[in-house]
Design a protein around this motif. Structure first.
Motif, PDB file in Angstrom:
ATOM      1  N   GLY A  47      -1.765 -44.477 -21.457  1.00  0.00           N
ATOM      2  CA  GLY A  47      -1.832 -45.812 -22.132  1.00  0.00           C
ATOM      3  C   GLY A  47      -1.986 -46.656 -21.135  1.00  0.00           C
ATOM      4  O   GLY A  47      -1.377 -46.983 -20.261  1.00  0.00           O
ATOM      5  N   VAL A  48      -2.939 -47.431 -21.619  1.00  0.00           N
ATOM      6  CA  VAL A  48      -3.520 -48.804 -20.570  1.00  0.00           C
ATOM      7  C   VAL A  48      -3.075 -50.226 -20.886  1.00  0.00           C
ATOM      8  O   VAL A  48      -2.862 -50.657 -19.907  1.00  0.00           O
ATOM      9  N   SER A  49      -2.684 -50.384 -21.920  1.00  0.00           N
ATOM     10  CA  SER A  49      -2.244 -51.834 -22.490  1.00  0.00           C
ATOM     11  C   SER A  49      -1.703 -51.882 -23.776  1.00  0.00           C
ATOM     12  O   SER A  49      -1.680 -50.856 -24.585  1.00  0.00           O
ATOM     13  N   CYS A  50      -0.651 -52.775 -23.996  1.00  0.00           N
ATOM     14  CA  CYS A  50      -0.054 -52.910 -25.105  1.00  0.00           C
ATOM     15  C   CYS A  50       0.237 -54.422 -25.499  1.00  0.00           C
ATOM     16  O   CYS A  50       0.591 -55.061 -24.650  1.00  0.00           O
ATOM     17  N   ILE A  51       0.450 -54.494 -26.886  1.00  0.00           N
ATOM     18  CA  ILE A  51       0.809 -56.097 -27.168  1.00  0.00           C
ATOM     19  C   ILE A  51       1.766 -55.800 -28.265  1.00  0.00           C
ATOM     20  O   ILE A  51       1.668 -55.009 -29.336  1.00  0.00           O
ATOM     21  N   SER A  52       2.955 -56.623 -28.135  1.00  0.00           N
ATOM     22  CA  SER A  52       3.949 -56.371 -28.914  1.00  0.00           C
ATOM     23  C   SER A  52       3.987 -57.250 -30.186  1.00  0.00           C
ATOM     24  O   SER A  52       3.242 -58.120 -30.236  1.00  0.00           O
ATOM     25  N   ASN A  53       4.518 -56.812 -31.427  1.00  0.00           N
ATOM     26  CA  ASN A  53       4.779 -57.579 -32.551  1.00  0.00           C
ATOM     27  C   ASN A  53       5.889 -58.766 -32.606  1.00  0.00           C
ATOM     28  O   ASN A  53       5.942 -59.348 -33.563  1.00  0.00           O
ATOM     29  N   SER A  54       6.430 -58.884 -31.316  1.00  0.00           N
ATOM     30  CA  SER A  54       7.628 -59.731 -31.391  1.00  0.00           C
ATOM     31  C   SER A  54       7.006 -61.094 -31.194  1.00  0.00           C
ATOM     32  O   SER A  54       5.840 -61.459 -31.011  1.00  0.00           O
ATOM     33  N   SER A  55       7.804 -62.100 -31.358  1.00  0.00           N
ATOM     34  CA  SER A  55       7.315 -63.351 -31.429  1.00  0.00           C
ATOM     35  C   SER A  55       6.785 -64.004 -29.830  1.00  0.00           C
ATOM     36  O   SER A  55       5.799 -64.814 -29.781  1.00  0.00           O
ATOM     37  N   ASP A  56       7.066 -63.325 -28.877  1.00  0.00           N
ATOM     38  CA  ASP A  56       6.633 -63.561 -27.799  1.00  0.00           C
ATOM     39  C   ASP A  56       5.348 -62.879 -27.291  1.00  0.00           C
ATOM     40  O   ASP A  56       4.910 -63.298 -26.454  1.00  0.00           O
ATOM     41  N   GLY A  57       5.138 -62.038 -28.127  1.00  0.00           N
ATOM     42  CA  GLY A  57       3.834 -61.353 -27.928  1.00  0.00           C
ATOM     43  C   GLY A  57       3.619 -60.602 -26.582  1.00  0.00           C
ATOM     44  O   GLY A  57       2.632 -60.628 -25.934  1.00  0.00           O
TER      45      GLY A  57
END
Length: 125
Positions: A47-57
């Protein structure tokens, strides 16, 4: 039909840049946490990267790519991007985007879904 399509891979020289795109069909991408995984020949998926679906991204980067890769969203285009700079031969791999529950502490392989076909990145002179 829910589908993720990764694109943007190719052949690039060491030190070069590529931007991978992850486009969604059948669902709205900004409601989901999106990760990029890669698998090099003979190695395990990473896993190299991830972006959350939360408001702060909030985002996650593996140590191997920190400072070189940037993940971002364009909600209007229903697309997540992975900007890859200062590429190294060890970045050569098949890259997939996925959906998953969280980026913390890191995206977990066994919890990812919607793998799609991936896009090949080759870093070579």
């Amino acid at each position: 039909q829910v589908q993720l399509v990764a694109s943007g891979g190719g052949l690039v020289q060491p030190g070069g840049s590529l931007r991978l795109s992850c486009a969604a069909s059948g669902f709205t991408l900004n409601y989901y946490t999106i990760s990029w995984f890669r698998q090099a020949r003979g190695k395990e998926r990473e896993g190299v990267s991830c972006i959350s679906n939360s408001s702060d991204g909030s985002t996650y980067y593996a140590d191997s790519v920190k400072g070189r890769f940037t993940i971002s969203r364009d909600n209007a285009k229903n697309t997540v991007y992975l900007q890859m700079n200062s590429l190294k031969p060890e970045d050569t791999a098949l890259y997939h985007c996925t959906t998953g529950p969280s980026c913390r502490p890191r995206p977990l392989l066994h919890l990812q879904s919607n793998w799609g076909q991936g896009t090949q990145v080759i870093v070579s002179s």
